[in-house]
Design an enzyme around this catalytic site. Sequence first.
Site, PDB file in Angstrom:
ATOM      1  N   SER A   1       0.826  -1.197   0.000  1.00 56.64           N
ATOM      2  CA  SER A   1       0.000   0.000   0.000  1.00 56.64           C
ATOM      3  C   SER A   1       0.863   1.251   0.000  1.00 56.64           C
ATOM      4  CB  SER A   1      -0.954  -0.038   1.195  1.00 56.64           C
ATOM      5  OG  SER A   1      -1.893   1.001   1.135  1.00 56.64           O
TER       6      SER A   1
ATOM      7  N   ASP B   1      -6.020   1.921  -3.822  1.00 55.71           N
ATOM      8  CA  ASP B   1      -7.263   1.702  -3.091  1.00 55.71           C
ATOM      9  C   ASP B   1      -7.632   2.923  -2.232  1.00 55.71           C
ATOM     10  OD1 ASP B   1      -5.258   1.339  -1.188  1.00 55.71           O
ATOM     11  OD2 ASP B   1      -6.008  -0.574  -0.448  1.00 55.71           O
TER      12      ASP B   1
END
Length: 561
Positions: free
Chosen positions: A140, A298
Amino acid sequence: MISDFELWKNHPGLPIDYRRELDELDELSRREAFATNIEFGTGGMRGIMGVGTNRINEYTIKWATMGLACFVVSRSCGPFKVAIAYDTRGDSKRFARVAAQTLGSYGIVAYLFKEPRPTPELSYAVRRLKAQAGIVITASHNPPIYNGYKIYDSQGCQFIPDLADRVSELMQGESDYLSRVLPSYEDLLSAGTIVEIDHEIDDPYLDFLTTLSPKSNNDGSFKIVYTPLHGTGAAFGALLLEKLGYEVHTVMAQMVPDPLFATVASPNPEDKRAFILAEELGHKINATLLMATDPDADRLGIAVWSQGQYRYLSGALLGALLLDYILKTRPSTQDDVLITTIVTPTLGQMIAKAHGIDVILTLTGFKFIGDQIARLPPSKRFLFGYEESYGFLFSGEVRDKDAFQGMAIASEMFAHYHKKKIDIGEVIASLYLTYGYFVDELLSYELRGLDGLATINRVMKSLRKQAATLFRDLKIHTYEDYLFSSGIDSKGRSYVLRLPVSDVVRLLGDHGSIVFRPSGTEPKLKVYLSFHYEDETEAKRMALLAKSIIDRFVKGFTENE
């Protein structure tokens, strides 16, 4: 008994770069790398890349995939399919190929994206391919030295705790992960046990995203700057906005994949520093909106032109604004459901309840939101899911947070207010006038390594003993401990918490909340503050008091380390 370090050192198949790194480890580095096995939890694995059992490398990726393979084979009759995506980090493609080869050794067909692709697209791909599971290689928004491994169920939702625990158990039965020889990638590709994919999923995913918002009739005065921060968002971000009718300008230096994220201090759209180049471009072209996605696309961060400067919106405030907007502009009924988390400030919940919309609260992590979507009865409709950490979801076609879904609706909302010449500050002020002035803040204490983990454990243990006296001046009256599934209300009555067990302590009052939570994906202790009062001064005063109490309490443990 032979140590793990010796097993690795004596392993004849160790890649040359791993052998070189192993030889260069000093005593402290060796302890950190081999003192334990990297934790496999509900978020899969995340850690520093390197050799050792406590690091992300080919062998720990292989081991986790062996556990997942056993899980898939044990849960269905086949044919077995697993989708795999990876981000732009160093060794992500290498690890994705190892995962595909490992699956192939169990007779499971791996559908592997040819190029780096976003996490939400992997969730979509699992559902479209009717696969039994999915894998994403990503860390991430973590620093470049990190990488990770996330797994998804057949609904495209990250594994919830009981499923992740089962994979972890199966891993323990696969102790030969170091010596297990995998079939070659090329042989598996020729045999059709590895299938490389791109447009087969890219095209329908992009088509789906364009259905979420009507095409804009842009007059040219509304401009958007977009940056993927060197990540996978480059595949769809600008293209989606263009298809929706917006004038988009990209930060070209950050459209290039870069495992070092060289142009940003942190590839995290929650951090204003990630927007330095975007803001420069925004001023140059008079853009109304700046948008950034993290490396696996995301999370979505936003800054909007307001009262002569760019105003950065927190994930919680943006979520509340988006909810308010869709309730005003889209048909909704009392069958609709908002799903959010216990650490997300309550403004969104208050807006939903004012419109007669049901609210479901989950633990932190979009896996729990995705799981709740699957559990909704046919009489209920998923309206919106969001969490304070810049995650948004409007359609259950994806079961993880999706920055592109957020981009589609957010661009529509800001274009709407721009066309009506309404400053976003006016919209926020109106919400605060109706629901109270909110002060929200995330305190994050970074504590690296095994010693840091031990310190976090001591803080949480002490908190459980001292919470009542520690926060007595903050008008806290309810205490919830999710590790023990127990709560005590304002009248001293005990009650049982129905959410999954988690190392979380939540303190509630009439005008605010404080939540302590060790991060499951970073070496951090996170503390979430949220206070709301009719009076702005009082809200700020109480939040400042809470922050000082927490800071003093936590630093009492960390400054002596």
